[in-house]
Design a protein around this motif. Structure first.
Motif, PDB file in Angstrom:
ATOM      1  N   GLY A 116      34.592  58.832  89.719  1.00  0.00           N
ATOM      2  CA  GLY A 116      33.825  57.811  89.017  1.00  0.00           C
ATOM      3  C   GLY A 116      34.625  56.991  88.025  1.00  0.00           C
ATOM      4  O   GLY A 116      35.855  57.090  87.976  1.00  0.00           O
ATOM      5  N   ALA A 117      33.911  56.170  87.270  1.00  0.00           N
ATOM      6  CA  ALA A 117      34.438  55.200  86.303  1.00  0.00           C
ATOM      7  C   ALA A 117      35.157  54.049  87.018  1.00  0.00           C
ATOM      8  O   ALA A 117      35.328  54.069  88.235  1.00  0.00           O
ATOM      9  CB  ALA A 117      35.332  55.856  85.266  1.00  0.00           C
ATOM     10  N   ALA A 118      35.579  53.055  86.248  1.00  0.00           N
ATOM     11  CA  ALA A 118      36.222  51.875  86.821  1.00  0.00           C
ATOM     12  C   ALA A 118      37.578  52.250  87.409  1.00  0.00           C
ATOM     13  O   ALA A 118      38.171  53.249  86.993  1.00  0.00           O
ATOM     14  CB  ALA A 118      36.379  50.816  85.728  1.00  0.00           C
ATOM     15  N   PRO A 146      28.744  55.017  93.533  1.00  0.00           N
ATOM     16  CA  PRO A 146      27.681  56.022  93.550  1.00  0.00           C
ATOM     17  C   PRO A 146      26.682  55.893  94.701  1.00  0.00           C
ATOM     18  O   PRO A 146      25.908  56.810  94.948  1.00  0.00           O
ATOM     19  CB  PRO A 146      26.975  55.820  92.206  1.00  0.00           C
ATOM     20  N   ALA A 169      31.466  60.779  86.838  1.00  0.00           N
ATOM     21  CA  ALA A 169      31.217  59.798  85.777  1.00  0.00           C
ATOM     22  C   ALA A 169      30.646  58.501  86.347  1.00  0.00           C
ATOM     23  O   ALA A 169      31.336  57.483  86.417  1.00  0.00           O
ATOM     24  CB  ALA A 169      32.514  59.522  85.006  1.00  0.00           C
ATOM     25  N   TYR A 170      29.398  58.543  86.776  1.00  0.00           N
ATOM     26  CA  TYR A 170      28.730  57.334  87.250  1.00  0.00           C
ATOM     27  C   TYR A 170      27.596  56.913  86.328  1.00  0.00           C
ATOM     28  O   TYR A 170      26.849  56.000  86.640  1.00  0.00           O
ATOM     29  CB  TYR A 170      28.172  57.550  88.667  1.00  0.00           C
ATOM     30  N   GLY A 171      27.444  57.607  85.194  1.00  0.00           N
ATOM     31  CA  GLY A 171      26.317  57.326  84.312  1.00  0.00           C
ATOM     32  C   GLY A 171      25.033  57.890  84.921  1.00  0.00           C
ATOM     33  O   GLY A 171      24.976  58.167  86.114  1.00  0.00           O
ATOM     34  N   ALA A 172      24.026  58.089  84.050  1.00  0.00           N
ATOM     35  CA  ALA A 172      22.742  58.619  84.531  1.00  0.00           C
ATOM     36  C   ALA A 172      21.835  57.463  84.953  1.00  0.00           C
ATOM     37  O   ALA A 172      21.911  56.386  84.360  1.00  0.00           O
ATOM     38  CB  ALA A 172      22.076  59.417  83.418  1.00  0.00           C
ATOM     39  N   LYS A 174      22.523  57.847  88.182  1.00  0.00           N
ATOM     40  CA  LYS A 174      23.305  57.785  89.433  1.00  0.00           C
ATOM     41  C   LYS A 174      24.129  59.041  89.663  1.00  0.00           C
ATOM     42  O   LYS A 174      24.204  59.537  90.785  1.00  0.00           O
ATOM     43  CB  LYS A 174      24.241  56.571  89.418  1.00  0.00           C
ATOM     44  N   GLY A 196      28.814  61.019  82.388  1.00  0.00           N
ATOM     45  CA  GLY A 196      28.580  59.673  81.838  1.00  0.00           C
ATOM     46  C   GLY A 196      29.854  58.923  81.518  1.00  0.00           C
ATOM     47  O   GLY A 196      30.745  58.805  82.362  1.00  0.00           O
ATOM     48  N   GLY A 197      29.991  58.479  80.287  1.00  0.00           N
ATOM     49  CA  GLY A 197      31.136  57.658  79.914  1.00  0.00           C
ATOM     50  C   GLY A 197      32.358  58.461  79.473  1.00  0.00           C
ATOM     51  O   GLY A 197      33.270  57.903  78.862  1.00  0.00           O
ATOM     52  N   ASP A 200      35.868  57.145  80.102  1.00  0.00           N
ATOM     53  CA  ASP A 200      36.154  55.979  79.251  1.00  0.00           C
ATOM     54  C   ASP A 200      36.593  56.411  77.852  1.00  0.00           C
ATOM     55  O   ASP A 200      37.498  55.831  77.263  1.00  0.00           O
ATOM     56  CB  ASP A 200      34.920  55.073  79.129  1.00  0.00           C
ATOM     57  N   ARG A 223      28.115  52.679  68.613  1.00  0.00           N
ATOM     58  CA  ARG A 223      28.249  52.165  69.985  1.00  0.00           C
ATOM     59  C   ARG A 223      27.681  50.750  70.087  1.00  0.00           C
ATOM     60  O   ARG A 223      28.152  49.929  70.863  1.00  0.00           O
ATOM     61  CB  ARG A 223      27.548  53.095  70.975  1.00  0.00           C
ATOM     62  N   ARG A 230      24.580  47.169  75.042  1.00  0.00           N
ATOM     63  CA  ARG A 230      23.813  48.407  75.182  1.00  0.00           C
ATOM     64  C   ARG A 230      22.524  48.393  74.371  1.00  0.00           C
ATOM     65  O   ARG A 230      21.817  49.395  74.314  1.00  0.00           O
ATOM     66  CB  ARG A 230      24.655  49.601  74.738  1.00  0.00           C
ATOM     67  N   ARG A 233      19.395  49.940  75.838  1.00  0.00           N
ATOM     68  CA  ARG A 233      19.468  51.391  75.966  1.00  0.00           C
ATOM     69  C   ARG A 233      19.330  52.062  74.617  1.00  0.00           C
ATOM     70  O   ARG A 233      18.719  53.118  74.487  1.00  0.00           O
ATOM     71  CB  ARG A 233      20.816  51.771  76.599  1.00  0.00           C
TER      72      ARG A 233
HETATM   73  N1  UDP Z   1      30.127  53.791  86.543  1.00  0.00           N
HETATM   74  C1  UDP Z   1      30.754  53.738  87.782  1.00  0.00           C
HETATM   75  N2  UDP Z   1      30.115  53.149  88.818  1.00  0.00           N
HETATM   76  C2  UDP Z   1      28.871  52.610  88.690  1.00  0.00           C
HETATM   77  C3  UDP Z   1      28.248  52.680  87.423  1.00  0.00           C
HETATM   78  C4  UDP Z   1      28.897  53.277  86.380  1.00  0.00           C
HETATM   79  O1  UDP Z   1      31.855  54.236  87.920  1.00  0.00           O
HETATM   80  O2  UDP Z   1      28.344  52.086  89.652  1.00  0.00           O
HETATM   81  C5  UDP Z   1      30.817  54.439  85.419  1.00  0.00           C
HETATM   82  C6  UDP Z   1      31.219  53.532  84.290  1.00  0.00           C
HETATM   83  O3  UDP Z   1      32.478  52.960  84.551  1.00  0.00           O
HETATM   84  C7  UDP Z   1      31.249  54.497  83.128  1.00  0.00           C
HETATM   85  C8  UDP Z   1      30.215  55.530  83.485  1.00  0.00           C
HETATM   86  O4  UDP Z   1      29.928  55.364  84.861  1.00  0.00           O
HETATM   87  O5  UDP Z   1      32.495  55.118  83.054  1.00  0.00           O
HETATM   88  C9  UDP Z   1      28.884  55.403  82.784  1.00  0.00           C
HETATM   89  O6  UDP Z   1      29.065  55.146  81.492  1.00  0.00           O
HETATM   90  P1  UDP Z   1      27.870  55.054  80.474  1.00  0.00           P
HETATM   91  O7  UDP Z   1      28.465  54.727  79.182  1.00  0.00           O
HETATM   92  O8  UDP Z   1      26.778  54.197  81.011  1.00  0.00           O
HETATM   93  O9  UDP Z   1      27.397  56.582  80.487  1.00  0.00           O
HETATM   94  P2  UDP Z   1      26.138  57.240  79.778  1.00  0.00           P
HETATM   95  O10 UDP Z   1      25.909  56.523  78.501  1.00  0.00           O
HETATM   96  O11 UDP Z   1      25.020  57.073  80.778  1.00  0.00           O
HETATM   97  O12 UDP Z   1      26.546  58.660  79.615  1.00  0.00           O
END
Ligand code: UDP
Length: 253
Positions: A116-118, A146, A169-172, A174, A196-197, A200, A223, A230, A233
């Motif tokens: 996951g993540a970018a 995801p 790490a796709y965030g919730a 997903k 989640g993040g 990052d 944040r 955000r 959220r």
């Molecule tokens: N992310 C991803 N693909 C997606 C959507 C999100 O890789 O299609 C990653 C995004 O780069 C980040 C993480 O998922 O690293 C979600 O971060 P966020 O801060 O939203 O997490 P949360 O606050 O939900 O824990």
């Protein structure tokens, strides 16, 4: 999934989602026990206020959060809510902190996969983790997507790597949906966690709030200053969640 934790700690329910009343050290003990043992597919989630709101409109997500092996509270709002119903949870654990604690104490040579993540972020996270925790081996990273159509490719990479510990790490929601769909097909994975993040934060893409701010429940404010997009959220977590929670208390009577 579906094999519950072996410690006899209490589970409480907030807005129809179970939470394990368990200290950080106990979480760690349980996870390490799973990593060294032969059991498989131990699913850890860290639900926060926004996830509870999401679960109210997403039945599938709600079901998933009811079948995870461990739900540890991530968020000040959850801690407050548990106190209001007279069943205070022991400690708050964020995904990022939990992930790093697991890496720190993981048995020598533990094989980890970061999904996951970018693009590039998981690789950067790998470098930092391996430097910080020489006991672990990040044997694979994949940014991927995801959506279900990409499942096969991601699964193939994870299975081929032989990973025992997987962070997603796709965030919730997903990441939890990804895990629920794919976990039965992950051949070597003993423990999986949606974080989640976390990548990052660990890789330094996004700075975390100072410790004192996190301690007094103001991480959301920090944040907001860093990622103003955000705001929706943050509104959900700090305004909508408490309102929905209090209303639910009256509805129960
Ligand atoms: N992310 C991803 N693909 C997606 C959507 C999100 O890789 O299609 C990653 C995004 O780069 C980040 C993480 O998922 O690293 C979600 O971060 P966020 O801060 O939203 O997490 P949360 O606050 O939900 O824990």
């Amino acid at each position: 999934m579906n094999h519950h934790a072996t410690t006899n700690h209490e589970r409480i329910t907030i807005l129809e989602i179970p939470f394990d009343s368990i200290k950080n050290t106990e979480v760690l003990t349980l996870v390490l026990e799973k990593l060294t043992g032969n059991s498989k597919h131990f699913f850890v989630a860290t639900p926060n206020p926004e996830m509870l709101l999401e679960a109210r409109k997403n039945e599938q997500f709600k079901k998933i959060l009811n079948t995870t092996d461990l739900n540890i509270p991530d968020g000040f709002g959850i801690m407050l809510a548990s106190g209001i119903i007279g069943k205070p949870l022991k400690e708050r654990v964020t995904g990022t902190d939990c992930m790093q604690a697991i890496c720190h104490y993981a048995p020598e040579g533990t094989k980890i996969f970061l999904l996951g993540a970018a693009p590039g972020v998981a690789e950067k996270t790998k470098e930092i983790l391996e430097k910080r925790y020489p006991n672990i081996k990040v044997i694979g990273t994949h940014s991927g997507f995801p959506a279900a159509e990409n499942d096969e490719q991601s699964r193939h990479l994870i299975n081929q790597s032989g990973a025992e510990l997987l962070f997603v790490a796709y965030g919730a929601p997903k990441q939890e949906m990804w895990i629920a769909r794919n976990l039965p097909h992950l051949t070597h994975v003993k423990v999986v966690m949606g974080v989640g993040g976390a990548f990052d934060f660990i890789s330094g893409q996004i700075k975390r709030a100072p410790y004192w701010m996190r301690k007094i429940g103001l991480e959301w404010f920090y944040r907001l200053t860093k990622q103003p997009t955000r705001i929706g959220r943050i509104f959900n977590a700090t305004i909508k969640f408490p309102i929905v929670f209090v209303i639910s208390l009256f509805q129960k009577r």
